[in-house]
Design a protein around this motif. Structure first.
Motif, PDB file in Angstrom:
ATOM      1  N   ALA A  84       0.187  51.522  18.515  1.00 18.60           N
ATOM      2  CA  ALA A  84      -1.118  50.858  18.579  1.00 18.60           C
ATOM      3  C   ALA A  84      -1.131  49.580  17.737  1.00 18.60           C
ATOM      4  CB  ALA A  84      -2.208  51.825  18.112  1.00 18.60           C
ATOM      5  N   PHE A  85      -0.635  49.664  16.506  1.00 16.49           N
ATOM      6  CA  PHE A  85      -0.605  48.466  15.659  1.00 16.49           C
ATOM      7  C   PHE A  85       0.409  47.448  16.187  1.00 16.49           C
ATOM      8  CE2 PHE A  85      -2.810  50.890  12.275  1.00 16.49           C
ATOM      9  CZ  PHE A  85      -3.723  49.924  11.884  1.00 16.49           C
ATOM     10  N   ALA A  86       1.507  47.921  16.768  1.00 16.01           N
ATOM     11  CA  ALA A  86       2.481  46.996  17.342  1.00 16.01           C
ATOM     12  C   ALA A  86       1.855  46.194  18.480  1.00 16.01           C
ATOM     13  CB  ALA A  86       3.706  47.762  17.838  1.00 16.01           C
ATOM     14  N   VAL A  87       1.012  46.836  19.282  1.00 15.21           N
ATOM     15  CA  VAL A  87       0.305  46.128  20.356  1.00 15.21           C
ATOM     16  C   VAL A  87      -0.608  45.057  19.772  1.00 15.21           C
ATOM     17  CG1 VAL A  87      -1.467  46.384  22.146  1.00 15.21           C
ATOM     18  CG2 VAL A  87       0.449  47.996  22.035  1.00 15.21           C
ATOM     19  N   LEU A  88      -1.364  45.408  18.725  1.00 16.31           N
ATOM     20  CA  LEU A  88      -2.247  44.428  18.094  1.00 16.31           C
ATOM     21  C   LEU A  88      -1.454  43.250  17.556  1.00 16.31           C
ATOM     22  CD1 LEU A  88      -4.753  46.685  16.088  1.00 16.31           C
ATOM     23  CD2 LEU A  88      -5.017  45.713  18.378  1.00 16.31           C
ATOM     24  N   TRP A  89      -0.356  43.550  16.857  1.00 14.61           N
ATOM     25  CA  TRP A  89       0.459  42.484  16.266  1.00 14.61           C
ATOM     26  C   TRP A  89       1.026  41.576  17.353  1.00 14.61           C
ATOM     27  CZ3 TRP A  89       5.866  41.843  16.771  1.00 14.61           C
ATOM     28  CH2 TRP A  89       6.409  40.853  15.960  1.00 14.61           C
ATOM     29  N   ALA A  90       1.584  42.148  18.400  1.00 13.03           N
ATOM     30  CA  ALA A  90       2.212  41.346  19.451  1.00 13.03           C
ATOM     31  C   ALA A  90       1.186  40.483  20.198  1.00 13.03           C
ATOM     32  CB  ALA A  90       2.943  42.257  20.433  1.00 13.03           C
ATOM     33  N   LEU A  91       0.030  41.057  20.512  1.00 20.82           N
ATOM     34  CA  LEU A  91      -0.987  40.292  21.233  1.00 20.82           C
ATOM     35  C   LEU A  91      -1.560  39.173  20.363  1.00 20.82           C
ATOM     36  CD1 LEU A  91      -2.955  43.072  23.170  1.00 20.82           C
ATOM     37  CD2 LEU A  91      -1.185  41.529  24.035  1.00 20.82           C
ATOM     38  N   TYR A  92      -1.813  39.490  19.096  1.00 23.30           N
ATOM     39  CA  TYR A  92      -2.401  38.449  18.240  1.00 23.30           C
ATOM     40  C   TYR A  92      -1.366  37.382  17.892  1.00 23.30           C
ATOM     41  CZ  TYR A  92      -5.894  36.404  15.245  1.00 23.30           C
ATOM     42  OH  TYR A  92      -6.815  35.529  14.705  1.00 23.30           O
ATOM     43  N   LEU A  93      -0.105  37.766  17.770  1.00 20.78           N
ATOM     44  CA  LEU A  93       0.958  36.775  17.581  1.00 20.78           C
ATOM     45  C   LEU A  93       0.978  35.804  18.751  1.00 20.78           C
ATOM     46  CD1 LEU A  93       3.524  35.976  15.850  1.00 20.78           C
ATOM     47  CD2 LEU A  93       4.821  37.345  17.496  1.00 20.78           C
ATOM     48  N   SER A  94       0.797  36.319  19.971  1.00 20.99           N
ATOM     49  CA  SER A  94       0.752  35.458  21.154  1.00 20.99           C
ATOM     50  C   SER A  94      -0.384  34.451  21.072  1.00 20.99           C
ATOM     51  CB  SER A  94       0.602  36.308  22.428  1.00 20.99           C
ATOM     52  OG  SER A  94       1.796  37.008  22.717  1.00 20.99           O
ATOM     53  N   VAL A  95      -1.498  34.868  20.510  1.00 23.30           N
ATOM     54  CA  VAL A  95      -2.646  33.972  20.367  1.00 23.30           C
ATOM     55  C   VAL A  95      -2.382  32.927  19.282  1.00 23.30           C
ATOM     56  CG1 VAL A  95      -5.053  33.868  19.620  1.00 23.30           C
ATOM     57  CG2 VAL A  95      -4.322  35.645  21.230  1.00 23.30           C
ATOM     58  N   VAL A  96      -1.945  33.379  18.112  1.00 21.56           N
ATOM     59  CA  VAL A  96      -1.759  32.476  16.974  1.00 21.56           C
ATOM     60  C   VAL A  96      -0.702  31.426  17.273  1.00 21.56           C
ATOM     61  CG1 VAL A  96      -0.943  32.346  14.578  1.00 21.56           C
ATOM     62  CG2 VAL A  96      -2.550  34.142  15.267  1.00 21.56           C
ATOM     63  N   ASN A  97       0.374  31.815  17.931  1.00 22.94           N
ATOM     64  CA  ASN A  97       1.479  30.885  18.143  1.00 22.94           C
ATOM     65  C   ASN A  97       1.177  29.781  19.145  1.00 22.94           C
ATOM     66  OD1 ASN A  97       3.221  31.854  16.234  1.00 22.94           O
ATOM     67  ND2 ASN A  97       4.457  33.075  17.632  1.00 22.94           N
ATOM     68  N   VAL A  98       0.087  29.908  19.893  1.00 22.17           N
ATOM     69  CA  VAL A  98      -0.318  28.808  20.776  1.00 22.17           C
ATOM     70  C   VAL A  98      -1.660  28.222  20.349  1.00 22.17           C
ATOM     71  CG1 VAL A  98       0.971  29.736  22.743  1.00 22.17           C
ATOM     72  CG2 VAL A  98      -1.453  30.345  22.459  1.00 22.17           C
ATOM     73  N   GLY A  99      -2.180  28.694  19.205  1.00 23.26           N
ATOM     74  CA  GLY A  99      -3.523  28.299  18.787  1.00 23.26           C
ATOM     75  C   GLY A  99      -3.626  26.943  18.131  1.00 23.26           C
ATOM     76  N   GLN A 100      -2.485  26.320  17.819  1.00 25.05           N
ATOM     77  CA  GLN A 100      -2.429  24.959  17.268  1.00 25.05           C
ATOM     78  C   GLN A 100      -3.347  24.834  16.036  1.00 25.05           C
ATOM     79  OE1 GLN A 100      -2.245  22.178  20.933  1.00 25.05           O
ATOM     80  NE2 GLN A 100      -2.829  24.146  21.818  1.00 25.05           N
ATOM     81  N   VAL A 101      -4.052  23.732  15.865  1.00 30.42           N
ATOM     82  CA  VAL A 101      -4.820  23.553  14.619  1.00 30.42           C
ATOM     83  C   VAL A 101      -5.957  24.563  14.491  1.00 30.42           C
ATOM     84  CG1 VAL A 101      -4.268  21.111  14.401  1.00 30.42           C
ATOM     85  CG2 VAL A 101      -6.294  21.793  15.703  1.00 30.42           C
ATOM     86  N   PHE A 102      -6.427  25.098  15.596  1.00 24.96           N
ATOM     87  CA  PHE A 102      -7.529  26.050  15.517  1.00 24.96           C
ATOM     88  C   PHE A 102      -7.094  27.401  14.959  1.00 24.96           C
ATOM     89  CE2 PHE A 102      -9.137  23.240  18.995  1.00 24.96           C
ATOM     90  CZ  PHE A 102     -10.240  22.757  18.304  1.00 24.96           C
ATOM     91  N   TYR A 103      -5.786  27.652  14.933  1.00 25.44           N
ATOM     92  CA  TYR A 103      -5.265  28.891  14.370  1.00 25.44           C
ATOM     93  C   TYR A 103      -4.268  28.617  13.243  1.00 25.44           C
ATOM     94  CZ  TYR A 103      -7.496  32.000  17.712  1.00 25.44           C
ATOM     95  OH  TYR A 103      -8.438  32.723  18.422  1.00 25.44           O
ATOM     96  N   GLY A 104      -4.360  27.457  12.642  1.00 20.22           N
ATOM     97  CA  GLY A 104      -3.428  27.088  11.583  1.00 20.22           C
ATOM     98  C   GLY A 104      -3.917  27.464  10.199  1.00 20.22           C
ATOM     99  N   PHE A 105      -4.312  28.710  10.017  1.00 14.83           N
ATOM    100  CA  PHE A 105      -4.861  29.169   8.743  1.00 14.83           C
ATOM    101  C   PHE A 105      -4.000  30.281   8.162  1.00 14.83           C
ATOM    102  CE2 PHE A 105      -8.279  27.414  11.240  1.00 14.83           C
ATOM    103  CZ  PHE A 105      -8.985  26.634  10.329  1.00 14.83           C
ATOM    104  N   GLY A 106      -3.941  30.341   6.836  1.00 16.55           N
ATOM    105  CA  GLY A 106      -3.119  31.340   6.182  1.00 16.55           C
ATOM    106  C   GLY A 106      -3.529  32.762   6.499  1.00 16.55           C
ATOM    107  N   TRP A 107      -4.821  32.985   6.737  1.00 13.77           N
ATOM    108  CA  TRP A 107      -5.256  34.363   6.983  1.00 13.77           C
ATOM    109  C   TRP A 107      -4.863  34.861   8.377  1.00 13.77           C
ATOM    110  CZ3 TRP A 107      -9.364  30.993   5.215  1.00 13.77           C
ATOM    111  CH2 TRP A 107     -10.051  30.339   6.234  1.00 13.77           C
ATOM    112  N   GLU A 108      -4.438  33.965   9.264  1.00 16.20           N
ATOM    113  CA  GLU A 108      -3.869  34.436  10.529  1.00 16.20           C
ATOM    114  C   GLU A 108      -2.530  35.126  10.261  1.00 16.20           C
ATOM    115  OE1 GLU A 108      -6.017  34.092  12.713  1.00 16.20           O
ATOM    116  OE2 GLU A 108      -7.052  32.184  12.433  1.00 16.20           O
TER     117      GLU A 108
END
Length: 485
Positions: A102-126
Motif C-alpha cells: 500500500a505504501f509502495a503504491v503511494l510512493w510510486a504514484l506520488y513520485l510520478s507526480v513530483v518528478n513532472v511537477g516542475q516549479v509547482f512541486y519543487g519543495f523540500g516537503w515533497e
C-alpha cells in the motif's frame, strides 16, 4: 529475532503509518484539485511538453509512458483511496506485505507526480513525504514487531531534517547569527496565517529568544532521539512543541505536521502509556507473532540501500556549500533538507488586475483578483491552509522575489485570466469579473507590511501597502502572443 524486533514501539509505528498516510491523502487531494490547471494538457506548464524534453532517466514517472488529464485524475483517486485505507488501519491488520504494498503504491504514484511537477512541486516537503512514505512501507503490520532498523532510519531522517535546517541558517543569513531574523520573518514568510501578524508584533527581545530556541531545537535536541527511552521521548516532545509553534505562526504546507509525525517514531510505548494513562487510554503493547524471514531479508536489504545513499546527505551536512532541500537521486530517498537559509527583509507582492475597457487609460477601472492564501486585500485576515498546499499562491510569493523561473508560468496564467478559463479561476478566492472575460490585465508590484496596532484601530486594516511599480503593464491576448514569440 530479538535484535531486529522493536516490540516497545508499537504506538510509534501506528502514529507514523497513520500520520504519513494522512499527509498522502492531503497531497493526493491537492493533485485532484490543482494539478490539471497548473500542469495538465492545457495547464500553465503542461506535462506533455515537459516529458518531451526531459528523459525518464532524469525524472522517472508514469507520465513518461502516457499523459492525459484523465490519467492524472485516476492517479489522484487511487492515491487518495489507498491513503485513506491506511489512515483507517485496514492494511495494517493483514500480513506484513500488505501495508508494504500500500505504501509502495503511494510512493510510486506520488513520485510520478513530483518528478513532472516542475516549479509547482519543487519543495523540500515533497521529497520529505516521499522518503517518509518509503520508510513507512517497511514498518510492517500489526502481526509483526516494528523493525528496529527502520525506526533508526526514521530517527536519522528527523536528524537530517532538523540539523540541516539549523545548519543552513547558521551558515546562511547573518540575521540568524545576530538573532534578528524574526524581526522580519513573520512578516515576509511565503504565506502568513491568522496569527502571524500577532507573532510579528511581539517585543523584539522575544524574537531573539525565539531564534535562540530555534537553534537549540534544530542543532541540539535532534541528537536526543538517538538515545532510546526517556531521553529520546523528551527530545521528541520538545520538537513537537517547537513544530506546533511554527504551525501557529505560518502556513508551511505539511512540513511541520509531517515532522511531528516523524518525531513520534522516537517515543516508546512506556512513554506513550505515561502520557495516555491519565486520559484512560491503555497501551496494550505488541501481541503479534514471529517475524517472517522474508520480511527480515527485505528490510535489511532496504536498510543497506538507505545506508549507502545516506553518504551524500551526510557529507552535505559538513559541507561549507551545504545544499538546501536537495535530492541526490531521482527516487527522492536520503535527501538533504533545510529552510530559510536567507531571510527576506521586505515583502513584495504581485497584484493582478483586469479591466473590461476597450482601451486602458488614466480613467480605466481596474479590478483586483484575490488569491486564496497570499496577501491581497489589506483588510482580509489570512487563513490557515496548512497542511494543505496552495501551489499557485506559493509561486506568486517567489514571483514577488523576482524569480525569473516563475515568469514561465505567469504569462500563461495571465492568458488564462483573459480567457476566463474556469479551472484556473477556481484556484483563486475571487474573480472580480464573475466568469466574464476582461479585455486587459496587468501585474503591479506592492510593498506590504503589517499594520501597527494604531493603524489597525483606525480602519481595521491588517496590512499597509505601497505601490512600487509594474511587473507587466496592461496586456491583452494579442500582446501575450507577442511575448511568447
Amino acid at each position: 529475532m530479538g535484535w531486529f524486533d522493536a516490540e516497545r514501539y508499537t504506538v510509534a509505528r501506528a502514529v507514523v503509518q497513520h500520520g504519513v498516510a494522512a499527509v498522502y491523502a492531503i497531497a493526493f487531494w491537492a493533485v485532484l484539485r490543482q494539478f490539471r490547471p497548473l500542469l495538465g494538457e492545457h495547464g500553465l506548464l503542461p506535462v506533455p511538453a515537459f516529458v518531451a524534453r526531459v528523459s525518464w532517466r532524469r525524472t522517472p514517472s508514469l507520465f513518461h509512458w502516457r499523459y492525459s488529464d484523465r490519467l492524472v485524475v485516476a492517479v489522484g483517486w487511487v492515491g487518495l483511496v489507498v491513503a485513506l485505507t491506511l489512515v483507517a488501519g485496514l492494511p495494517q491488520r493483514g500480513p506484513a506485505w500488505l501495508p508494504l504494498i500500500a505504501f509502495a503504491v503511494l510512493w510510486a504514484l506520488y513520485l510520478s507526480v513530483v518528478n513532472v511537477g516542475q516549479v509547482f512541486y519543487g519543495f523540500g516537503w515533497e521529497s520529505l513525504l516521499l522518503e517518509a512514505g518509503f520508510l513507512a512501507a517497511f514498518l510492517g503490520s500489526d502481526r509483526v514487531a516494528p523493525p528496529l532498523t527502520v525506526l533508526a532510519l526514521l530517527w536519522w531522517l528527523v536528524l537530517r531534517l532538523e540539523l540541516g535546517a539549523g545548519l543552513i541558517k547558521w551558515r546562511g543569513d547573518p540575521a540568524w547569527r545576530d538573532l534578528t531574523a524574526l524581526y522580519y520573518h513573520h512578516e515576509t514568510q511565503p504565506m502568513p496565517g491568522p496569527a502571524s501578524r500577532l507573532f510579528h508584533l511581539m517585543p523584539r527581545p522575544l524574537h531573539r529568544v525565539e531564534v535562540l530556541a530555534n537553534f537549540v531545537a534544530q542543532l541540539g535536541v535532534p541528537f536526543l532521539l538517538l538515545v532510546p527511552g526517556p531521553v529520546a521521548a523528551t527530545g521528541a516532545a520538545v520538537m513537537i512543541v517547537t513544530q506546533l509553534w511554527l504551525v501557529l505562526s505560518g502556513n508551511f504546507a505539511w512540513l511541520n505536521w509531517l515532522t511531528i509525525v516523524l518525531a513520534c517514531s522516537a517515543i516508546d510505548d512506556r512513554a506513550w502509556a505515561w502520557v495516555l494513562r491519565p486520559f484512560g487510554v491503555d497501551v496494550p503493547g505488541f501481541h503479534g507473532g514471529p517475524t517472517p524471514v522474508w520480511f527480515v531479508v527485505v528490510v535489511l536489504a532496504m536498510t543497506a540501500l538507505l545506508a549507502v545513499l545516506s553518504w551524500w546527505p551526510l557529507r552535505n551536512l559538513f559541507s561549507r556549500g551545504q545544499l538546501m532541500n536537495a535530492s541526490f537521486n531521482v527516487w527522492h530517498l536520503a535527501n538533504a533538507y533545510g529552510a530559510f537559509g536567507s531571510i527576506t527583509r521586505r515583502r513584495t507582492e504581485v497584484v493582478v488586475e483586469g479591466t473590461t475597457d476597450a482601451r486602458p487609460g488614466p480613467d480605466s477601472v481596474w479590478r483586483e483578483y484575490e488569491f486564496r492564501g497570499k496577501p491581497g486585500s489589506v483588510g482580509r485576515l489570512p487563513r490557515q491552509f496548512a497542511p494543505y498546499h496552495l501551489r499557485l499562491d506559493w509561486g506568486m510569493w517567489f514571483l514577488g522575489l523576482g524569480s525569473a523561473a516563475q515568469l514561465r508560468w505567469f504569462r500563461p496564467f495571465l492568458g488564462r485570466l483573459l480567457e476566463a478559463d474556469a479551472p484556473t479561476l477556481r484556484l483563486l478566492a475571487h474573480d472580480p469579473f464573475e466568469g466574464a472575460r476582461p479585455r486587459w490585465v496587468r501585474a503591479r508590484l506592492y510593498r506590504y507590511r503589517y499594520a501597527t496596532p494604531a493603524e489597525h484601530r483606525v480602519d481595521g486594516a491588517r496590512w499597509v501597502r505601497q505601490e512600487e511599480g509594474q511587473l507587466i503593464g496592461a496586456v491583452d491576448l494579442a500582446g501575450l502572443a507577442r511575448y511568447a514569440r
